[in-house]
Design a protein around this motif. Structure first.
Motif: not given
Length: 335
Positions: A121-122, A131-133, A158-161, A187-189
């Motif tokens: 997890l990063s 920000t990207v998770t 990844a989750q993008f803000t 969020d994109v999967r």
């Protein structure tokens, strides 16, 4: 076998590095490259000689006024022309290769690659403030230019803000489609490299068909607003509303959890296997459809198996490859 063009390009790169550093010494890596193939040394020496000749040609430029091209090309006789033609051609070739490599290096530095391993997890802050998770086993590339902010999701989730910037759209390329946003959170999967799921938590995004999808290039396949999810696959995009509870469960991975509410055991195991190298497997068809509920630590397989044992009397045996095979207690052992 290494192509001659690749050898020439690498030789030019070594030459450019030598001139940029101003050091005459040879690094161990450079020495090893020279020794690896006789063509390496020949290419380097040939380009180095041409480089030196081009430097000497520059000293012949008059201090005032332009160079007379006729004097260089036509000279007093044909011998003058032939004497200059080869060095000038070699010098031009060296400069062209050096410029091409310089642009390649600049482009390579402008593209950033981020990835996580299985169970990783990063969180990354991009240079525009977005920000990207990155979830487990995820890889993406980021390329920001003067015209746009581009991200390519190669695998995973990844989750993008996204930082608001109307003049520079934020585009995520995934599975042959573009997810385009200005200032939003989503969020994109990418599931198994095929199905694409997008969940929007703030603002809205446009799902855009790729130029090679058969649709009109750049055509919007769907617009997804906050509180909606889209699933793309088999040539179509399906958009539906999602509740706040479902959104929270979907994004539980951001805090290291998996949240289930009525998913089958088979589906729950598939999720656990995304996060762990020690895999779970169901061979007993009678338990694959059991419905699972609750929150679990994504990396704690043993606690999940213990919960199954308490609730359903399921046990796990370890196969030769380390896989945990789930079965009902008392089930006959298969050969």
């Amino acid at each position: 076998m290494t192509h001659a063009s690749d050898i020439e390009a690498r030789a030019a790169l070594w030459l450019a590095q030598r001139d940029a550093s101003g050091e005459a010494g040879e690094s161990a890596e450079f020495t090893a490259w020279l020794a690896a193939d006789p063509r390496h040394r020949a290419a380097y020496q040939r380009l180095a000689a041409a480089w030196e000749r081009s430097a000497r040609l520059m000293t012949l430029r008059p201090e005032v006024g332009p160079i007379d091209a006729d004097l260089l090309i036509h000279g007093r006789d044909g011998r003058e022309r032939s004497r200059w033609r080869q060095p000038l051609a070699l010098a031009a070739a060296v400069v062209a290769v050096a410029v091409a490599i310089s642009w390649w290096l600049i482009a390579a530095r402008s593209v950033q690659t981020y990835r996580t391993e299985v169970g990783g997890l990063s969180r990354v802050v991009l240079k525009d403030g977005s920000t990207v998770t990155l979830n487990t086993d995820t890889e993406l590339r980021v390329h920001f230019s003067e015209a746009r902010r581009a991200v390519e999701l190669l695998r995973g989730e990844a989750q993008f803000t996204v930082a608001h910037d109307v003049s520079h759209p934020f585009e995520v390329s995934v599975g042959g489609r573009l997810v385009r946003a200005v200032g939003t959170a989503f969020d994109v999967r990418l599931d198994h490299g095929e199905a694409i799921e997008v969940l929007v938590t703030e603002g809205r995004v446009a799902f855009v068909d790729a130029p090679d999808s058969g649709a009109v290039p750049g055509a919007t396949a769907a617009t997804i607003s906050a509180g909606e999810s889209a699933l793309a696959g088999a040539g179509k995009v399906t958009v539906r509303r999602v509740s706040a509870t479902e959104t929270s469960r979907h994004l539980a991975w951001e805090v290291g959890e998996l949240s289930f509410e009525g998913e089958t055991l088979t589906a729950a195991i598939a999720e656990f296997n995304r996060y762990n190298r020690r895999k779970l497997k169901v061979e007993d068809a009678s338990i694959g459809g059991l419905q699972i509920g609750g929150n679990f630590q994504a990396l704690d397989v043993d606690s999940f198996v213990a919960a199954l044992s308490r609730s359903f009397g399921i046990t796990a045996k370890t196969a030769e490859d380390g896989t945990l095979v789930l079965e009902r207690a008392g089930s006959p052992v298969s050969d």
